[in-house]
Design an enzyme around this catalytic site. Structure first.
Site, short mmCIF file in Angstrom:
data_model
loop_
_atom_site.label_atom_id
_atom_site.label_comp_id
_atom_site.label_asym_id
_atom_site.label_seq_id
_atom_site.Cartn_x
_atom_site.Cartn_y
_atom_site.Cartn_z
N CYS A 123 -19.72 82.43 88.71
CA CYS A 123 -21.03 83.01 88.38
C CYS A 123 -20.97 84.12 87.33
O CYS A 123 -21.93 84.33 86.59
CB CYS A 123 -21.68 83.54 89.65
SG CYS A 123 -21.63 82.37 91.03
N HIS A 267 -27.47 86.04 86.13
CA HIS A 267 -27.07 84.75 86.69
C HIS A 267 -28.23 84.18 87.48
O HIS A 267 -28.79 84.85 88.36
CB HIS A 267 -25.84 84.93 87.57
CG HIS A 267 -25.55 83.78 88.46
ND1 HIS A 267 -25.41 82.49 87.98
CD2 HIS A 267 -25.38 83.70 89.82
CE1 HIS A 267 -25.17 81.67 89.00
NE2 HIS A 267 -25.15 82.38 90.12
N ASN A 297 -29.30 76.27 90.09
CA ASN A 297 -28.21 77.22 89.86
C ASN A 297 -27.08 76.46 89.18
O ASN A 297 -26.46 75.59 89.79
CB ASN A 297 -27.77 77.80 91.20
CG ASN A 297 -26.62 78.79 91.09
OD1 ASN A 297 -25.82 78.74 90.16
ND2 ASN A 297 -26.50 79.68 92.05
#
Length: 360
Positions: A123, A267, A297
């Site tokens: 991430c 993120h 994501n």
């Protein structure tokens, strides 16, 4: 300066362009209703903000990054022989060995003088990649660097695990950086707390547990040792504990510029988490980029992908002061404030399985 956050300054580095690629296959989150029930899936959509994701079939992260890199190099009119560094950031590499960056050097037709290496980060990986590429350029070890960042997390997600099945999409990105003495300084903050490593993990498949004997994250009918495990509550607590301090440190480091931050690109974990962070840090919501609805994501690719989606389908040049911040698996976090001066953002590329490299 915040005591627990060291500022690492990168000088003489300019970001020239960004390109992103998505696989053509799209999966609707509502299609999971058969497994989890329509009511449960609607709650997941309402919390995460994810309605659909682009996911690979046969492609690897490298295939997506290759498409993004080829588009960016073409759009910028860059001579490939001028690229002397290639960094590939991913958690889903093509092989245990060789390094995927070495394979990409050949596929892209970059010169043999190119320094090429892999970095296994999630991430926070995009900002870490910017810092590594920028440090090499700033120190004189490189003149032009190509940063390829992408993941295909869908390959390691169990379709019966409601914590992750509706969340993750796949993407590949390319960013070109170059040495430029006139470029504004870029302050970075980086950090690690390995005590949280067990809260976002695939325990088996590599050399600690190659044969899948681990049972630490097993849940019958949900996931096995080769599947991604995420403790959402712990990840959320970590984010709230670390990200506000990261943002504060960057604001303080950037105060001398006398300029306001134009965009915050974090993120893209999920909508609930990002909206909670915005309220907690009292940020101007109009300045915060949030775009997970159609892509989910995408792990280390989420920051450049969010920039691309925010720029629009046609692409174009963008300007302004951007705060970028990644956080998650590891635990790891990284942020920077970059001056975007006519940074070219290529139109989003949709790849097909015919572009996938099936073997060496």
């Amino acid at each position: 300066m915040t005591a627990n956050n060291q500022i690492r300054l990168v000088k003489n580095v300019r970001i020239k362009g960004i390109a992103c690629a998505l696989p053509e296959k799209v999966e609707e989150v509502m299609s999971l209703s058969e497994s989890f029930g329509a009511e449960s899936v609607n709650k997941i959509i309402g919390s995460t903000g994810v309605e659909r994701r682009h996911v690979v079939t046969e492609e690897c992260s490298s295939d997506l990054c290759l498409s993004a890199a080829e588009r960016l190099i073409s759009d910028l009119g860059i001579d490939k022989s001028s690229i002397d560094t290639l960094i590939f950031v991913s958690q889903t590499h093509d092989y245990t060995l060789p390094a995927t960056a070495c394979v990409l050097q050949e596929r892209l037709g970059l010169p043999m003088q190119t320094a090429a290496f892999d970095v296994a980060m999630g991430c926070s990986g995009y900002v870490y990649g910017l810092w590594m590429a920028g440090s090499l350029l700033s120190g004189g070890g490189s003149k032009r660097a190509l940063l390829l960042v992408g993941d295909t997390i869908s390959k390691i997600v169990s379709p019966t695990d409601r914590a992750v099945a509706a969340l993750f999409g796949d993407a590949g990105t390319a960013t070109l950086l170059e040495f430029d003495p006139s470029a504004a300084d870029i302050p970075f903050v980086l950090g690690t707390d390995g005590r949280g490593a067990q809260n976002l993990v695939v325990p088996a498949g590599s050399y600690r547990d190659r044969k899948g004997h681990s049972t630490q994250t097993n849940e019958k009918g949900v996931r096995g040792p080769y599947d991604l495990y995420m403790n959402g509550a712990e990840i959320f607590a970590f984010t709230l504990a670390r990200v506000p301090a990261l943002v504060t440190a960057l604001h303080e480091a950037d105060a001398e510029s006398g300029k306001a931050i134009d965009k915050y690109v974090f993120h893209q974990a999920n909508r609930f988490m990002l909206e909670h962070l915005v309220k907690r840090m009292k940020l101007d919501r109009d300045k915060v980029v949030l775009d997970v609805k159609d892509v989910g994501n995408t792990s280390c690719a989420s920051i450049p992908l969010a920039i691309s989606l925010h720029t629009g389908k046609a692409g174009g040049q963008i300007c302004g002061r951007f705060m970028l911040a990644g956080f998650g698996v590891g635990y790891s976090w990284a942020g920077c404030v970059a001056e975007f001066e006519n940074v070219w953002v290529s139109p989003l590329t949709i790849t097909s399985t015919v572009n996938a490299e099936t073997s060496l």
